[in-house]
Scaffold this active site. Structure first.
Site, mmCIF file in Angstrom:
data_model
loop_
_atom_site.group_PDB
_atom_site.id
_atom_site.type_symbol
_atom_site.label_atom_id
_atom_site.label_comp_id
_atom_site.label_asym_id
_atom_site.label_seq_id
_atom_site.Cartn_x
_atom_site.Cartn_y
_atom_site.Cartn_z
ATOM 1 C CB CYS A 48 -0.993 -0.197 1.366
ATOM 2 S SG CYS A 48 -0.450 0.408 2.826
ATOM 3 C CB CYS A 105 3.541 0.176 3.805
ATOM 4 S SG CYS A 105 2.946 -1.025 5.014
ATOM 5 C CB CYS A 115 -0.719 -3.588 2.746
ATOM 6 S SG CYS A 115 0.820 -3.123 2.606
ATOM 7 C CB CYS A 141 0.453 -2.730 6.691
ATOM 8 S SG CYS A 141 -1.370 -2.301 5.566
ATOM 9 C CG ASP A 173 -3.632 -8.609 67.403
ATOM 10 O OD1 ASP A 173 -2.595 -8.922 65.665
ATOM 11 O OD2 ASP A 173 -2.466 -8.586 68.241
#
Length: 491
Positions: free
Chosen positions: A21, A24, A88, A91, A306
Site C-alpha cells: 500500500c 508502506c 497490502c 501491513c 489485631d
C-alpha cells in the site's frame, strides 16, 4: 509535497510490484514525516496498490522535481486506478481501511468511559514474516543499502495517522506520546498465524519479542527456504482491532481510626472460610473505588492492629493504590465529600486527612513500620492482688530492651527469630486489686501482648517477671502511630 526522492525510485518500483500500500511504500522509503501518512488519506491513497502493467504512467511514482515544475501534493503521491483494492502484503490492511475515521470513532467509544484530559495511543503488531520478506526483497536491488531498523514501524505510522483523528473525535482531549492514560490497539490476522512456525528451530515461544529475536538470528538463505519473497498476496485484512484502555494507578492516603474490637484490618479468611463480615480495608475501599471508578486496589498501612485492638488518637496512616481508575482527579471539595461518605457508612471506623498522593510519597508511610514509635494503653489483669504502690515503680522504667522470639500466634506466617525491641517509657494507673491500665511508648514492631503475658517465656523480660505474678492483657488500644504522614488537612 511527499518527501520522495529520486533515490527512492528502485524501492518504490519493487514495492509497487509486490502489492504494498502507499503508506508502506513511505515506510520502506524511511519517511518519518508524520503529515505524509495523514496526507495520503486526504488524497485518497489509503487503499492498496494493485500490480501495474508495463510502466503505466498513472501508477508511476511522481518524484520531487526541482524548479518551477514542482507538482502539487496530489501529483507527488502514487496514483491509483479505479480498480478493486487489494490487501497490502506488508501491513495486512492496518494502514488501509483500519486507520480511518470510523476506527477512530470505535476507539473513542472506549476512551469516553474515562475522565481524562490527555491520552497516549499505542499499537501492538506481532512482528510478521511478511515484513522481513519484503525487506529482503527490497535489498536485492543492486547498490541499495537499506537497514531494517530504518524502516518506519507499522505501529508508529498507525499512531501518526490516528492520533489527530482521535483527538478531533474527543473534542479537547490531547493525544501525546506520553500520558498517564494509555489506549492500546491490538491487531490479529488469523490467516497468517502459522507464518512464524518455521522459526521453531530458532525460537520455541512465539511472543512478539521472541519472533523479533528469531528473525534477527536466522540467515537470509535459511529464511528464503521457508518463506516466499516477495510475500504472497493475503486474502483478508487484519481483524478489527481490540482496544484496551489503561490509566496509571492513582494513590489515595489518609489515617483511620478503628473503634470496634471485632473488626480485622483486612478480610479474615481461615481455611477458605470467612470469619468476619467486614474489615477496615473493605469499609474504606468501597466508597473510594466507587468515586474513582477503579478496577481494583491494593491496601497498605503503617503496621497493623489485631482484630480485637482499637486504633484511637490521630489514627493509623494508610494508602490505597487504585488500579486503572476511570476518574483520576477529585478536587478538595470532592475528597472531603468522599471522606464524609466513608465516615457515614459505618460507626466502626473513621478516616481523616484523605488526599491524593504520589507513589514516591508512600515510602514515608513505610518508614513508620520499623523506625518510628507507637503508643499503647493496655488493661492488665494480675493473678495476685496488688496495691497502688506495687505498680508505681513501672513509671520509672526507661528504654527497656526486650528479646522477643517470634510469638506463637504469628509463627505460622513469620520466620522464627529473636528480635530486640525497646520500650521507651511506661506508666501505670491503678484500677482495683487485680486490674490496672498500662501505658507504653515503644519502638515500632514491639509485641505488646507478649510483653504483658510473657508468651511462655518467649519474651524476656516481661511484665510477669517485673511484678512477680502471672499477668494477662484484657484490652489493648493503639493511642498513636508517630508517623508524620500524610500531611494533616485542617477540618
Amino acid at each position: 509535497m511527499l518527501p520522495l526522492k529520486e533515490k527512492d525510485k528502485p524501492i518504490i518500483q519493487k514495492l509497487l510490484s509486490s502489492g504494498c500500500c502507499a503508506r508502506c511504500i513511505l515506510r520502506f522509503c524511511c519517511v518519518s514525516v508524520q503529515a505524509a501518512y495523514r496526507q495520503l488519506q486526504q488524497v485518497g491513497l489509503g487503499k492498496s496498490v494493485p500490480d501495474p502493467p508495463e510502466d503505466p504512467p498513472s501508477k508511476r511514482a511522481k518524484l520531487e522535481p526541482s524548479g518551477s515544475d514542482a507538482p502539487s501534493e496530489e501529483d507527488a503521491a502514487v496514483r491509483l486506478k479505479d480498480e478493486e483494492p487489494r490487501v497490502c502484503v506488508v501491513c495486512l490492511g492496518i494502514l488501509q481501511d483500519l486507520c480511518d475515521s470510523s476506527q477512530a470513532v470505535k476507539v473513542c467509544a472506549f476512551i469516553i468511559t474515562y475522565t481524562v484530559t490527555t491520552a497516549v495511543s499505542d499499537c501492538t503488531v506481532v512482528e510478521m514474516s511478511c515484513v522481513h520478506s519484503c525487506w529482503l526483497h527490497v535489498k536485492k536491488e543492486k547498490g541499495l543499502v537499506l537497514d531494517k531498523d530504518d524502516v518506519v514501524q507499522v505501529k508508529e505510522a498507525f499512531k501518526w495517522i490516528m492520533q489527530g483523528q482521535v483527538a478531533k473525535e474527543l473534542g479537547g482531549v490531547a493525544v501525546f506520546s506520553k500520558s498517564m492514560f494509555e489506549v492500546g490497539v491490538e491487531f490479529t490476522h488469523p490467516d497468517t498465524d502459522a507464518d512464524c512456525h518455521f522459526l521453531f528451530f530458532v525460537q520455541s515461544v512465539f511472543t512478539r519479542m521472541a519472533v523479533v529475536k528469531a528473525l534477527e538470528k536466522i540467515s537470509d538463505a535459511k529464511f528464503l527456504k521457508h518463506y516466499p519473497c516477495p510475500p504472497t498476496q493475503p486474502t483478508s485484512s487484519c481483524c478489527p482491532p481490540g482496544v484496551q484502555c489503561l490509566h496509571v494507578s492513582v494513590f489515595v492516603a489518609g489515617r483511620y481510626n478503628k473503634f470496634c474490637r471485632s473488626l480485622p484490618q483486612t478480610p479474615w479468611v481461615i481455611d477458605g472460610e470467612r470469619r468476619m463480615e467486614s474489615s477496615v480495608e473493605e469499609l474504606i475501599a468501597a466508597p473510594v473505588l466507587s468515586a474513582f471508578r477503579a478496577d481494583g486496589f491494593n491496601f497498605s498501612s503503617s503496621g497493623r492492629e489485631d482484630v480485637d485492638v482499637r486504633t484511637l488518637g490521630n489514627g493509623r496512616p494508610f494508602a490505597m493504590e487504585l488500579l486503572n481508575p476511570h476518574k483520576s482527579r477529585l478536587n478538595r471539595v470532592e475528597m472531603k465529600q468522599l471522606q464524609e461518605t466513608i465516615n457515614k457508612s459505618s460507626d466502626k471506623i473513621r478516616v481523616r486527612d484523605l488526599q491524593i498522593v504520589t507513589r514516591e510519597a508512600m515510602s514515608r508511610m513505610k518508614e513508620g513500620e520499623e523506625e518510628k514509635t507507637k503508643s499503647y494503653t493496655a488493661l492488665v489483669w494480675t493473678q495476685k492482688p496488688i496495691q497502688r504502690e506495687d505498680i508505681t515503680f513501672i513509671d520509672d522504667i526507661k528504654d527497656l530492651t526486650l528479646d522477643q522470639k517470634t510469638p506463637l500466634r504469628v509463627l505460622h506466617r513469620r520466620a522464627l527469630a529473636v528480635r530486640q525491641r525497646v520500650i521507651h517509657s511506661m506508666n501505670a494507673r491503678f484500677v482495683d486489686s487485680h486490674h490496672f491500665y498500662l501505658g507504653l511508648k515503644t519502638q515500632a514492631g514491639t509485641y505488646i501482648k507478649e510483653f504483658v503475658h510473657g508468651d511462655f517465656g518467649r519474651t524476656k523480660p516481661n511484665l510477669c517477671q517485673l511484678l512477680n505474678t502471672d499477668t494477662d492483657i484484657l484490652e489493648l488500644d493503639v493511642e498513636s502511630v508517630d508517623v508524620d504522614w500524610p500531611p494533616a488537612i485542617p477540618e
